[in-house]
Motif scaffolding. Structure first.
Motif, mmCIF file in Angstrom:
data_model
loop_
_atom_site.group_PDB
_atom_site.id
_atom_site.type_symbol
_atom_site.label_atom_id
_atom_site.label_comp_id
_atom_site.label_asym_id
_atom_site.label_seq_id
_atom_site.Cartn_x
_atom_site.Cartn_y
_atom_site.Cartn_z
ATOM 1 N N PHE B 5 0.710 -1.158 0.339
ATOM 2 C CA PHE B 5 0.138 -0.281 -0.512
ATOM 3 C C PHE B 5 0.940 1.419 -0.447
ATOM 4 C CE2 PHE B 5 -2.930 3.365 2.128
ATOM 5 C CZ PHE B 5 -3.455 3.309 1.193
ATOM 6 N N ILE B 6 0.478 2.412 -0.864
ATOM 7 C CA ILE B 6 1.240 3.449 -1.051
ATOM 8 C C ILE B 6 0.834 4.855 0.070
ATOM 9 C CG2 ILE B 6 1.926 5.264 -2.338
ATOM 10 C CD1 ILE B 6 3.705 2.377 -2.946
ATOM 11 N N ILE B 7 1.216 5.305 0.699
ATOM 12 C CA ILE B 7 0.920 6.159 1.773
ATOM 13 C C ILE B 7 1.416 7.748 0.565
ATOM 14 C CG2 ILE B 7 0.545 8.288 3.281
ATOM 15 C CD1 ILE B 7 0.024 5.353 4.682
ATOM 16 N N ASN B 8 0.957 8.362 0.340
ATOM 17 C CA ASN B 8 1.534 9.761 -0.316
ATOM 18 C C ASN B 8 1.193 11.074 0.501
ATOM 19 O OD1 ASN B 8 2.314 8.805 -3.167
ATOM 20 N ND2 ASN B 8 0.014 9.271 -3.240
ATOM 21 N N SER B 263 5.011 7.721 17.266
ATOM 22 C CA SER B 263 4.716 7.968 15.863
ATOM 23 C C SER B 263 5.232 6.982 14.754
ATOM 24 C CB SER B 263 5.854 9.315 15.786
ATOM 25 O OG SER B 263 5.171 10.569 16.311
ATOM 26 N N PRO B 264 6.170 6.128 16.024
ATOM 27 C CA PRO B 264 7.156 5.673 14.649
ATOM 28 C C PRO B 264 6.091 4.405 14.660
ATOM 29 C CG PRO B 264 7.767 5.351 16.877
ATOM 30 C CD PRO B 264 6.759 6.706 17.393
ATOM 31 N N ILE B 265 4.996 4.062 14.804
ATOM 32 C CA ILE B 265 4.071 3.146 14.516
ATOM 33 C C ILE B 265 2.210 3.278 13.825
ATOM 34 C CG2 ILE B 265 5.145 1.565 16.429
ATOM 35 C CD1 ILE B 265 2.035 2.087 17.658
ATOM 36 N N ALA B 266 2.735 4.589 13.636
ATOM 37 C CA ALA B 266 1.514 5.270 13.430
ATOM 38 C C ALA B 266 0.766 5.262 12.307
ATOM 39 C CB ALA B 266 1.147 6.527 13.842
ATOM 40 N N LEU B 267 1.617 4.264 11.083
ATOM 41 C CA LEU B 267 1.263 4.451 9.526
ATOM 42 C C LEU B 267 1.011 3.137 9.460
ATOM 43 C CD1 LEU B 267 3.802 6.467 7.576
ATOM 44 C CD2 LEU B 267 1.865 6.855 8.152
ATOM 45 N N LYS B 302 6.041 12.863 -1.211
ATOM 46 C CA LYS B 302 7.175 11.353 -0.699
ATOM 47 C C LYS B 302 6.553 10.778 0.064
ATOM 48 C CE LYS B 302 9.682 12.125 3.622
ATOM 49 N NZ LYS B 302 9.965 12.764 4.828
ATOM 50 N N SER B 303 6.605 9.414 -0.814
ATOM 51 C CA SER B 303 5.697 8.147 -1.100
ATOM 52 C C SER B 303 5.947 7.639 -0.061
ATOM 53 C CB SER B 303 5.416 7.421 -2.519
ATOM 54 O OG SER B 303 4.585 8.137 -3.294
ATOM 55 N N ILE B 304 5.717 7.074 0.306
ATOM 56 C CA ILE B 304 5.312 5.495 1.922
ATOM 57 C C ILE B 304 5.291 4.000 0.782
ATOM 58 C CG2 ILE B 304 5.788 4.658 4.108
ATOM 59 C CD1 ILE B 304 5.005 7.888 4.567
ATOM 60 N N LYS B 305 5.887 3.030 0.897
ATOM 61 C CA LYS B 305 5.083 2.304 0.534
ATOM 62 C C LYS B 305 5.384 1.050 1.550
ATOM 63 C CE LYS B 305 6.141 -1.712 -2.932
ATOM 64 N NZ LYS B 305 7.665 -2.282 -3.512
ATOM 65 N N LEU B 306 4.363 0.093 2.125
ATOM 66 C CA LEU B 306 4.408 -0.330 3.370
ATOM 67 C C LEU B 306 3.614 -1.737 2.612
ATOM 68 C CD1 LEU B 306 2.382 2.404 4.344
ATOM 69 C CD2 LEU B 306 3.215 0.971 6.178
ATOM 70 N N ILE B 307 4.553 -2.421 3.621
ATOM 71 C CA ILE B 307 3.963 -4.391 2.646
ATOM 72 C C ILE B 307 3.610 -4.949 4.206
ATOM 73 C CG2 ILE B 307 5.843 -3.674 0.651
ATOM 74 C CD1 ILE B 307 7.898 -5.863 2.856
ATOM 75 N N LYS B 308 2.954 -5.721 3.594
ATOM 76 C CA LYS B 308 2.332 -6.678 4.133
ATOM 77 C C LYS B 308 4.330 -8.201 5.349
ATOM 78 C CE LYS B 308 -2.329 -7.767 4.876
ATOM 79 N NZ LYS B 308 -3.568 -8.459 4.418
ATOM 80 N N LYS B 309 4.306 -7.266 6.095
ATOM 81 C CA LYS B 309 6.199 -8.496 6.399
ATOM 82 C C LYS B 309 5.580 -7.913 7.704
ATOM 83 C CE LYS B 309 9.977 -7.852 6.012
ATOM 84 N NZ LYS B 309 11.757 -6.878 6.044
ATOM 85 N N ASP B 310 5.947 -8.973 8.805
ATOM 86 C CA ASP B 310 5.820 -8.432 10.412
ATOM 87 C C ASP B 310 6.907 -7.118 10.900
ATOM 88 O OD1 ASP B 310 3.933 -10.557 10.759
ATOM 89 O OD2 ASP B 310 5.515 -11.340 11.927
ATOM 90 N N PHE B 311 6.338 -6.834 11.835
ATOM 91 C CA PHE B 311 7.248 -5.341 11.983
ATOM 92 C C PHE B 311 6.994 -5.875 13.391
ATOM 93 C CE2 PHE B 311 7.674 -1.091 13.514
ATOM 94 C CZ PHE B 311 8.777 -0.861 13.582
ATOM 95 N N ILE B 312 8.196 -5.597 14.035
ATOM 96 C CA ILE B 312 8.219 -5.953 15.927
ATOM 97 C C ILE B 312 8.479 -4.775 16.633
ATOM 98 C CG2 ILE B 312 9.034 -6.888 17.680
ATOM 99 C CD1 ILE B 312 10.168 -9.291 16.119
ATOM 100 N N VAL B 313 7.633 -3.823 16.851
ATOM 101 C CA VAL B 313 7.847 -2.909 17.618
ATOM 102 C C VAL B 313 9.158 -2.252 18.713
ATOM 103 C CG1 VAL B 313 6.612 -0.875 19.219
ATOM 104 C CG2 VAL B 313 5.389 -2.213 17.205
ATOM 105 N N PRO B 314 10.073 -1.714 18.497
ATOM 106 C CA PRO B 314 11.009 -2.187 19.296
ATOM 107 C C PRO B 314 10.547 -1.374 20.796
ATOM 108 C CG PRO B 314 11.035 -0.525 17.568
ATOM 109 C CD PRO B 314 10.400 -0.961 17.525
ATOM 110 N N SER B 336 5.504 -3.235 7.290
ATOM 111 C CA SER B 336 5.845 -2.570 7.528
ATOM 112 C C SER B 336 6.186 -1.894 6.628
ATOM 113 C CB SER B 336 7.102 -3.432 7.715
ATOM 114 O OG SER B 336 7.124 -5.010 8.583
ATOM 115 N N ILE B 337 7.164 -0.612 7.029
ATOM 116 C CA ILE B 337 7.389 0.594 5.825
ATOM 117 C C ILE B 337 8.141 -0.493 5.111
ATOM 118 C CG2 ILE B 337 8.329 2.207 5.358
ATOM 119 C CD1 ILE B 337 7.109 4.179 8.113
#
Lengths: 342, 342
Positions: B5-8, B263-267, B302-314, B336-337
């Motif tokens: 998914f792309i967020i612009n 902030s680091p997890i919002a998108l 500024k385009s952000i590409k997100l993919i369906k892939k596990d992201f472990i939050v620090p 994940s971004i």
């Protein structure tokens, strides 16, 4: 102006004494001034046998260091308690405490259904033997609605078991107060802290873990209803502190446990509260006579003389490794315990 | 199945960046992925002069380390800002933030009265100069009622200043959502956490200080109303994280500060949430286009590409002595971004 006040045979009809060093720390803080307390059975594992019950009672008596103090023991409710078992334990207990599973501290082995047919065996046996039922009445719904949602269950129990004395423990809502007058066999306890605080005090300013409890403190109109009923010593309402010591680190760590520790300050604060509202003449009913009548208790004489003199609440109570923070830690109360006559 | 998914031009229209080392820690966690953010002025002391504003903007730009990121600056509302002063600062700010005094972190010097006549000078000057008004809309009433009680004040402001753009910040109730459609000049931001949690998550089980925020999370029906409005990208509703870093020790000590750091997890979480509700086609409106239209913004690509892939939050974000715990610390997110294109 009133400068002294005498409380006779103070009773705490809902108390957590825990076990081990914590028991040794907190038991004297109640037994010193109170004549008796209804002791909760939610140890780990919970008290479900006569053997465990008598052994726990013995440990409480030893820890309490006051021959004039009576621990009124309760059994942890389980489905299918037989008539014979209950008959054999009847004289050792004041009631049986029912917890919906997982609803509060150490309640994992509580009942998983409030379906009356599931509960019927035990309840009918209790009813026949005149053993009161004490209930932690909360559903697992939205935190502010849990007690309100439990009201139909109280009503159904009251209707289906008309000879069973049912005590709605630590009520927190106007709805529960209203229910008291609707069914002759419904009674209630109320804590000190629910007479004093609302959700505002827990989460309105900074988050205060030491005022976080279950049931959670509710809205101003709920506190108002509870306070009014206590001040007039509603005859079906008893004082039960629900004083629940948790180790300091479990209250202040991330994800804190529910419970407010009020035993060492309860009497002083109640006198202050009842004086403020010109209701001191009702305090002995609220804190002793109502419970004596409801449960039919015989107590030794124990008079507590309180005087209007500053009492600075200790910041912490400790015994060996156990540390507990009381409500109003470090604050100054208007009344102190002057002397206790036995 | 959607796997990318792309967020612009993602925008965070309500952000706390603090100052000093904390600014250096948190700014890149937003500037890396977002195109811009509306920055709150509640430093100590708050931003009330052009000099302080420009200096703070400069520190933010340095800390954010991304030329494509725009900090949209706000001024801290004060009574009697003159037309000349506001005219001189107009091009440097996106709006002015009004805090009732003492209502939240660092708001002690906010307005002590919401009386329109007291506020009129500044509001009329803002209205003439087309400077939007951002409001923390809470009374000092009972914690669950504070936003609801503020609704008549929003209405009165909307009616009395029809040419003023008024943004109800971090709304948490159904009532606020309903107000959006009633006045053409009322807008709102909503946070990520208020789309996800209710009071149950803060105080329904154990007490969770990391989910304690102001305004406090409300009832299930409130969250439902907020979520529905966000999922359909209500054109007057914008994403504003209200991500508010507090040092770890101020969240976990006794009496914890209010604020959730997202902030680091919002998108990642927003994509997961919108996908779950089959509303991904509205996410770019919610997180960017609505705000661009409401505020009239020009942004770099500024385009952000997100993919369906596990992201472990620090578990923690740290810089020098500053330590901050994010929402969902240690949990695994579904998205994940993957990459960011500028």
């Amino acid at each position: 102006m009133v400068n002294t006040f005498i409380i006779n045979q103070a009773l705490d009809m809902h108390l957590h004494l825990r076990d081990g060093d914590m028991l040794k720390l907190v038991a004297p803080l109640t037994s010193n001034s109170f004549s008796g307390a209804l002791v909760m059975p939610n140890l780990v594992p919970p008290i479900t046998t006569k053997e465990d019950l008598l052994a726990y009672k013995q440990r409480i008596i030893q820890a309490s260091k006051d021959d004039n103090f009576i621990p009124f023991m309760t059994l942890f409710f389980q489905n299918n308690y037989t008539f014979e078992f209950l008959q054999s334990i009847k004289d050792e207990i004041i009631g049986i405490k029912l917890y919906p599973a997982g609803i509060t501290t150490n309640s994992q082995t509580g009942v998983s259904s409030m379906d009356i047919e599931v509960l019927r065996t035990t309840l009918e046996n209790m009813s026949k033997l005149n053993i009161p039922l004490c209930i932690h009445g909360e559903t697992n719904g939205f935190v502010m609605d849990r007690e309100k949602e439990f009201m139909p269950i109280y009503e159904s129990l009251a209707i289906n078991f008309p000879n069973l004395k049912i005590i709605m423990e630590h009520i927190t809502t106007k709805d529960a107060i209203n229910l008291l007058d609707k069914y002759p066999n419904l009674y209630a306890t109320v804590t000190l802290h629910h007479l004093l605080i609302t959700l505002d005090d827990v989460a309105g300013g900074m988050l205060d873990p030491h005022l976080f409890c279950k049931p959670i403190a509710k809205r101003p109109e709920d506190r108002e209803a509870l306070l009014n009923a206590a001040l007039k010593a509603h005859p079906k309402l008893m004082f039960g502190s629900d004083s629940a010591p948790h180790p300091k680190h479990k209250k202040e760590c991330c994800g804190c446990a529910a419970g407010v520790f009020t035993s060492p300050i309860a009497l002083q604060v109640l006198v202050e509260l009842f004086e403020k509202h010109n209701a001191l003449e009702n305090l002995n009913d609220f804190i002793s006579n109502n419970a004596q009548k409801i449960y039919g208790l015989n107590l030794n004489k124990k008079s507590i003389k309180l005087i209007k003199k500053d009492f600075i609440v200790p910041n912490i109570y400790e015994y060996k490794e156990e540390k507990v923070i009381p409500m109003y830690a470090g604050k100054t109360l208007l009344w102190s315990i002057d002397s206790i006559e036995k």
